[in-house]
Design a protein around this motif. Structure first.
Motif, short mmCIF file in Angstrom:
data_model
loop_
_atom_site.label_atom_id
_atom_site.label_comp_id
_atom_site.label_asym_id
_atom_site.label_seq_id
_atom_site.Cartn_x
_atom_site.Cartn_y
_atom_site.Cartn_z
N VAL C 194 0.86 -1.17 0.00
CA VAL C 194 0.00 0.00 0.00
C VAL C 194 0.90 1.24 0.00
CG1 VAL C 194 -1.71 1.29 1.32
CG2 VAL C 194 -1.80 -1.22 1.25
N GLY C 195 0.60 2.18 -0.88
CA GLY C 195 1.39 3.40 -0.94
C GLY C 195 2.57 3.33 -1.88
N MET C 196 2.87 2.12 -2.41
CA MET C 196 3.98 2.04 -3.35
C MET C 196 3.46 2.41 -4.74
SD MET C 196 6.72 -0.99 -4.13
CE MET C 196 7.57 -0.97 -2.56
N THR C 197 3.23 3.71 -4.91
CA THR C 197 2.73 4.23 -6.18
C THR C 197 3.77 3.98 -7.27
OG1 THR C 197 3.64 6.32 -5.52
CG2 THR C 197 1.30 5.99 -5.11
N LEU C 198 3.39 4.20 -8.52
CA LEU C 198 4.30 3.84 -9.62
C LEU C 198 5.66 4.53 -9.50
CD1 LEU C 198 2.22 3.58 -12.90
CD2 LEU C 198 3.27 1.77 -11.55
N PRO C 529 1.42 -6.20 6.73
CA PRO C 529 1.74 -5.61 5.42
C PRO C 529 2.28 -4.19 5.60
CG PRO C 529 -0.59 -6.20 5.58
CD PRO C 529 0.01 -6.47 6.91
N PRO C 530 3.39 -3.87 4.94
CA PRO C 530 3.95 -2.53 5.08
C PRO C 530 3.13 -1.49 4.31
CG PRO C 530 5.23 -3.82 3.53
CD PRO C 530 4.18 -4.73 4.07
N VAL C 531 3.16 -0.28 4.80
CA VAL C 531 2.59 0.85 4.07
C VAL C 531 3.74 1.81 3.83
CG1 VAL C 531 0.97 2.76 4.18
CG2 VAL C 531 0.38 0.57 5.22
N VAL C 583 8.17 3.94 6.10
CA VAL C 583 7.37 2.72 6.08
C VAL C 583 6.71 2.52 7.44
CG1 VAL C 583 9.35 1.28 6.62
CG2 VAL C 583 7.34 0.25 5.61
N THR C 584 5.48 2.06 7.42
CA THR C 584 4.74 1.80 8.65
C THR C 584 4.15 0.41 8.55
OG1 THR C 584 3.91 3.98 8.13
CG2 THR C 584 3.30 3.06 10.25
#
Lengths: 144, 340, 882
Positions: C194-198, C529-531, C583-584
């Motif tokens: 989550v949050g790993m945009t392109l 899962p990391p964000v 990262v969270t």
């Protein structure tokens, strides 16, 4: 409200899911066309001009068709670049205001979309030029 | 084959960069231009890389003096990263100018140069002299349609005249390459390709098969002999004649040996009953410089060894060992040596 | 909330239980875990690398002096064929696939790859294919027609059993490669954190995405080409036989449409590796990230426009060759972009010259030399001289060893702590680097000159007196130095695993997510899962301009200050080696779901959570399927077609078992939907709820789409063959074959078109929850589809000519056979879905299989209609071709 007490990134994502920051986002279709339009047009033009050139040289005829195909590919590439550029104006990206730089931003912005639109401008723009360069063998008059 | 002196003629060393013919000269010019650009590009890039690293190492050494704790390690490392911050602000400009802009100009220039050289390499003569070369595993059949004769493993041509080779193959794909004269061209079964050759010096050039064609690909070589016009005409005149009928004993016996042996199933000697097509035409064997498609110089000793067992020299080739008695072999050699 | 510790402990226990790999011998064959299989891939490929390297030493010994008799010509030809084929098919690509298998989930924040059983299937097929290929040594039928296998030399007239080993062994490997390619591409697109945009996708993940897509296209072309050649050899088809109207150049086109992209399939991930290592050791983000990513995408596309670049000496029309020269030169711009991005990254930094960085520098230098000679061979006139000479041997070893093997060695040194939990020795690493660097240049630089002096490739010997002796001798000596270099790598690997240094977490101080995984790597990589919100999550959010970095830093501080208790718990045990501002880990998602394997799914562009994707656990089905395929391929080699049949049946049964849902999987999904609050605390934010409570079938849909993309390439390849053969054929149809008649084929086409409707209607019905509608519509679709298949087969049977007649007959039957096979496959899938519909498996939400089957049928209809137009209409059209 404890639901919002996750990390900053979690808040961001919540916002994205609930559609808060989606108001001015361009459609994904336009972004993908912007990115892949130029290269795809080049790929189609490449295979077809190759076959046209072989066919013309084996069976006779003029090579104009190949030139027209390359021109069309360049036009599609330009259209894709323009689409990406317009998409970027919607997401408020790097090219719209200020010098060329990597579109990076705070995590609460539609950064993926902004990146994609910038990538589309550069990539499809490049393939427009590549398609024109590809037609050079026709103008240098190499012939069959 | 060893390009040893054969009679008065010396085989030229083959070299792309020391051209002896029109096509190769054009390509050699292109080579030198491209080489200098390549050297320049490598020099600039490697220098920049070395400078970037050397300056960084120097700075790192200063840091060490200032902070003797040494390089950041382990968990401290992540706290200190990125220790040197961001790439330079001009990084994008560098990438776009040095990585894209400058190379694009160079490459488009080279592209146009290459394309025009390509065009200049095409067959230009109005009605060029044509020689047909047919590839076999592992030798070359060379036909002169104008003279109506066939030879093998050497292409003889007049100097300063553009000759068009018409190439095809009866079995697998081969490729004809004479580095000193021009680039190579494939011999493809079912198709005819063309290769213009024009030699500027009356010498002998080394050539090879460049497309892998099976067991003896390595020993499928040929020579190209460029002659002055008069010499070429005399050579062609001689080649177009059938073999001389031997009169004296040894040669006549040799001919009988030839006709009575398995030789005739594969070889042709025009003017005799030997008319096999699987192997090289032997009508003027003795006029050739090499044996076995460049495997050996054409000397009597080599020829004898080749006939008795060519498999030791060129293992896997299609010529079986011949069971001949000593006297038979000797008379056969005498006969073959008359096939000038 | 999960604040009560015992409940969490229970959950973690359950979680670890469901991710456990079965122990022992049996478990070894059943594991589907990405790290196990990734490591196995790499070890196997290094084994093949060593074998191919030894072959190269034998070859160099033979060439050390002219007229050497150390090897006979047959042996030499076998060795160079096996050396090339092994390096290209069995070493580099599998190694990179293995690295991708291993590292991608960790790098992207996923718990495993998208289709774990497919991972295992790909590996087993690779291993079995490689064993079949090498078993040719046992029966002394070693392939000897080169790694490119040009017909007619590779045809039945000139090559025996050996080529069957080559074609069928490699066919199995290609199939495995396509499977892996689909899986890797879907993983990068759908399973990112989550949050790993392109714009936060690590460069290596981009590289693997491009590699995977290129594999799906290029390997499919090669697979079709090898099948066509095998048809020629085993069943008398005439695609490549000039005597019967075929064209040997068709093979060269098809082979190089695969072969040139293959070079970039290897090279793109290599540059991706470099783009990971340079920032770590320069201790700053990669410069010009956007342009580096675009350069890789551009390379991926343009690599498909270079194929005829290997055919410049076949007499291509000048203008056509010119197109390829232009494309070849354009691709150099992409390399220039990347090289200058690395230089800019290093400029002004304080780089540490640890072993990975040494190999990266060696890579840049060597690859640069290979690149500039690449521009030379792109020029048609110059290529006419150096093509198929030792100049080209030197060129591509510069590109492949310098450009790919050096980065691979860098990757081994860099990621070894994750692979084995140990660091490699720096001292041996320095030896390794200098020996390979010096040995490499000594081996291959002189070969440039040998080529210019007239030494062709693939020669087992050369005559004295041409001036080739010194260059060959130096090269042979260099080869042994190079071998010593590789041996020191092997020693280093073995020693480090046995008694290496235990590294601390993130030993290089790298910034990407894979270093957040604790050592030794757990099966599930991430418990929570990391964000992420940075390209370098471990370094912080600082990826933009200075003021943005400052803002990010403030935000991170604020988070840390305001929510410290929460945030501490947010990093589960073992993940707390550092405080990573980018990262969270959300504690509410720790070890969730716990009773079965699953990983989060996010959207492609902005990485917004969409739901969770069920992953399958250990299974024997993949290895059995791979065994079936291998047996099917072995049939023609041992001339026992019953074996092929048995293998095909085994594979088909296994596939059916594979695709049939396990009862608990279905119940689990239904049950969870009924209890939406499953493990879902009431205070969870919306995105957590999505990650816990909602299943998504999106990765499945993407996989099906890519499978169909590969299918489209199969059709495209046959159409290319059709028109290419027609182009060089005087009359079309060839020989005495009459024009095909139209009436019945037209009827078949109408049936085909009609069969599409019930499938569309059925899918719509089930989306509205109408299970009965689905049943009925699917039944009707099956009837129409079967009717089409019957009519089609009848049409082909009464065409009145056999494939062995001429090339037209071959390509006609080839295309018609493809139509039959695709229809049969799609019908089988539809039949299975229909059976499930009869059992009431589907409802308005749980219906992915029905939708996938509909997609497959839609593709079948469209592709078959195109094929029909070509089969029955194209011969009537004048203009193109005759």
């Amino acid at each position: 409200m404890s639901a919002e007490r996750g990390s900053g990134a979690a808040r961001t994502v919540t916002a994205a899911v609930t559609g808060e920051s989606r108001a001015n986002e361009p459609a994904a279709g336009r972004l993908w066309f912007g990115l892949l339009g130029g290269p795809s047009a080049w790929a189609v033009a490449f295979v077809s001009t190759y076959l046209v050139a072989e066919s013309t040289c084996v069976r006779g005829g003029a090579l104009t068709t190949a030139g027209v195909i390359w021109l069309a590919a360049a036009l599609v590439g330009a259209a894709a670049a323009v689409a990406a550029w317009r998409a970027q104006r919607t997401v408020g990206g790097a090219f719209a205001n200020g010098p060329l730089r990597e579109p990076q931003a705070r995590s609460d912005e539609p950064v993926g979309r902004r990146f994609l639109s910038a990538a589309g401008i550069v990539l499809s723009g490049t393939f427009t030029v590549v398609s024109l360069v590809q037609s050079l063998p026709l103008f240098v008059g190499v012939g069959c | 084959m060893p390009p040893e002196p054969t009679g008065a003629t010396t085989v030229q060393l083959a070299s792309v960069v020391r051209p002896q013919g029109t096509g190769a000269a054009l390509i050699a010019d292109l080579w030198w231009v491209m080489l200098w650009f390549a050297v320049a590009v490598c020099a600039v890039v490697i220098t920049m890389l070395i400078v970037a690293i050397a300056r960084g190492r120097a700075r790192a050494a200063e840091d060490q003096v200032a902070a003797p704790a040494g390089l950041p390690r382990t968990s401290r490392a992540s706290a200190q990263f990125p220790a040197t911050g961001q790439p330079p602000t001009w990084a994008n400009s560098l990438v776009l100018s040095a990585g894209v802009g400058v190379p694009a100009v160079i490459l488009i220039g080279l592209l146009v140069y290459s394309l025009s050289a390509h065009r200049a390499l095409a067959v230009t003569a109005e009605r060029p002299m044509t020689i047909e070369v047919i590839g076999h595993q592992w030798w070359w059949e060379v036909r002169y349609p104008d003279g109506g004769f066939t030879t093998a493993n050497e292409v003889v041509l007049p100097v300063d005249t553009q000759v068009r080779l018409e190439l095809t193959s009866v079995d697998v794909i081969h490729s004809l390459w004479v580095p000193s004269l021009n680039g190579k061209m494939d011999l493809i079964p079912g198709q005819v390709t063309q290769l213009p050759l024009e030699a500027s010096e009356p010498t002998v050039f080394w050539g090879a098969c460049a497309e892998f064609c099976g067991t003896q690909h390595a020993k499928m070589n040929l020579v190209v002999r460029a002659m002055r016009r008069a010499a070429f005409d005399a050579w062609a005149e001689n080649q177009s004649r059938p073999a001389l009928q031997p009169e004296d004993g040894a040669a006549a016996e040799g001919l009988e040996v030839l006709l009575g042996s398995a030789c005739v199933y594969c070889h042709t000697v025009r003017g005799t009953n030997a008319s096999g097509r699987a192997g090289p035409d032997l009508t003027h064997l003795a006029s050739r410089l090499t044996l076995g498609a460049g495997a050996l110089p054409n000397t009597r000793g080599n020829l004898g060894g080749w006939i008795v067992n060519s498999q030791t020299t060129k293992p896997g080739n299609r010529m079986p060992p011949m069971q001949l008695s000593g006297p038979e072999l000797q008379s056969l050699l005498v006969y073959l040596e008359t096939l000038e | 909330m999960i604040t009560d510790a015992p409940r969490l402990r229970d959950r973690v226990e359950r979680f670890e239980g469901s991710w456990r790999v079965p122990r022992g011998f049996a478990g070894w064959f059943a594991t589907v875990n990405n790290s196990d299989l990734g490591a196995r891939y790499m070890v196997t490929s290094l084994g093949f690398f060593a074998a191919a390297g030894v072959m190269a030493l034998f070859m160099r010994l033979q060439l050390s002096v002219p007229e050497n008799t150390f090897l006979d010509p047959e042996t030499y030809n076998q060795l160079f064929t096996m050396h090339g084929s092994t390096m290209m098919y069995l070493f580099v690509v599998p190694f990179l696939e293995g690295l991708a298998n291993f590292i991608l989930p960790q790098m992207l924040g996923a718990r495993d790859l998208a289709y774990p059983r497919l991972t295992a299937f790909g590996y087993w097929l690779y291993l079995f294919g490689g064993l079949v290929f090498f078993s040719s040594f046992l029966v002394d039928a070693v392939p000897d027609a080169g790694w490119f296998a040009y017909p007619p030399l590779s045809g039945i007239d000139f090559s025996g059993l050996a080529m069957d080993f080559w074609l069928l062994g490699l066919g199995a490997i290609e199939l495995g490669g396509i499977a892996t390619g689909i899986e890797l591409a879907v993983t990068v697109l759908k399973l990112r954190a989550v949050g790993m945009t392109l714009n936060r996708v690590p460069p290596l993940a981009w590289a693997f995405l491009i590699m995977a897509l290129a594999i799906v296209v290029a390997f499919t072309v090669l697979l079709v080409a090898t099948l066509l050649l095998e048809l020629d050899r085993a069943f008398g088809f005439n695609f490549f036989d000039p005597v019967a109207g075929g064209n040997p150049l068709l093979w060269q086109h098809l082979f190089w449409i695969f072969g040139h992209p293959e070079v970039y399939i290897m090279f793109i991930p290599a540059t991706g590796i470099v783009s990971m290592i340079v920032p770590t050791f320069a201790r700053r983000p990669l410069a010009a990230y956007l342009y580096v990513v675009l350069a890789m995408i551009l390379t991926g596309f343009v690599s498909f426009g270079l194929w005829a670049h290997h055919m410049f000496t076949t007499g291509l029309p000048l203008v056509a060759a010119g197109f390829f020269t232009a494309a070849s030169m354009m691709i150099a711009l992409a390399s220039g972009t990347q090289v200058f991005a690395w230089i800019a990254t290093l400029w002004g930094s304080r780089p540490r010259l640890a072993a990975p960085m040494k190999f990266v520098i060696g890579f840049v230098v060597i690859f640069l030399l290979g690149g500039v000679t690449g521009v030379m061979v792109a020029s048609v006139p110059l290529d006419a001289q150096v093509h198929d000479t030792h100049f080209v041997v030197a060129h591509f070893h510069y590109v492949l060893i310098g450009g790919v093997v050096f980065p691979i060695m860098a990757a081994l040194y860099y990621w070894m702590p994750l692979l084995s939990g140990k660091l490699l020795s720096e001292r041996l690493g320095t030896w390794n680097f200098w020996l390979t660097f010096v040995g490499f240049n000594m081996t291959f630089f002189p070969l440039h000159i040998a080529g210019l002096l007239g030494m062709p490739r693939r020669v087992y010997t050369y005559p004295p007196g041409l001036g080739l002796e010194p260059y060959n001798l130096i090269s042979t000596i260099g080869a042994f130095v190079l071998a010593a270099g590789f041996a020191s790598l092997l020693v280093n690997l073995v020693l480090s695993v046995r008694r290496g240094v235990d590294p601390p977490a993130d030993p290089w101080g790298a910034g990407t997510l894979e270093w957040a995984v604790p050592l030794p790597t757990p099966n599930y990589n991430f418990r929570a899962p990391p964000v992420v919100r940075s390209l370098y999550p471990l370094w912080g959010a600082g990826e933009g301009r200075a003021e943005e970095r400052a803002r990010d830093a403030d935000a991170a501080t604020a988070d840390a200050a305001g929510e410290a208790p929460d945030a501490d718990r947010a990093i589960p045990e073992g993940y707390a080696a550092g405080r990573w501002p980018g990262v969270t880990f959300d504690p509410r998602l720790d070890a969730i779901p716990s009773t079965f394997r699953a990983t989060p799914v996010t959207s492609v562009i902005d990485a917004v959570p969409q739901g969770i994707w069920n992953l399958t656990g250990p299974s024997y089905v993949p290895i059995l399927t791979a065994l079936g395929v291998t047996l099917a391929a072995l049939g023609p080699i041992v001339s026992a077609y019953w074996l092929s049949g048995a293998g095909a049946v085994l594979a088909a049964v296994c596939m059916a078992v594979w695709l049939w849902p396990t009862p608990d999987e279905r119940e689990r999904v239904l049950a969870r939907r009924e209890r939406e609050e499953y493990e879902d605390p009431p205070d969870a934010p919306e995105f957590s709820r999505r990650l816990v409570g909602k299943d998504t079938a999106e990765p499945g849909l993407w996989g099906v789409a890519m499978f169909l993309g590969s299918g489209a390439v199969v059709y495209g390849t046959l159409l290319f063959a059709y028109f290419y053969l027609r182009l060089y054929s005087g009359a079309w149809p060839q020989g005495a074959v009459p024009l095909p008649e139209l009436a019945l084929p037209a009827a078949a086409a109408v049936l085909l078109l009609l069969s599409g409707w019930p499938v569309v209607a059925g899918t719509r019905a089930i989306r509205r929850g109408n299970a009965r509608g689905l049943k009925n519509w699917l039944g009707m679709g099956l009837v129409l589809g079967l009717a089409f298949l019957g009519l089609h087969v009848w049409n082909v049977a009464r065409a009145g000519f056999v494939p062995s007649l001429n090339a037209y007959a071959s390509v006609f039957h080839g295309l018609a056979g493809l139509v039959s096979l695709m229809t049969l496959l799609a019908l089988a899938i539809q039949f299975a879905v229909w059976l499930r519909a009869l059992r009431g498996h589907f409802d308005s939400v749980y219906n992915a299989a029905a939708q996938h089957s509909g997609l497959v049928w839609g593709f079948t209809v469209a592709a078959n209609l195109v094929a029909y137009a070509v089969l029955y209409l194209a011969p009537r059209l004048a203009g193109f071709g005759s």
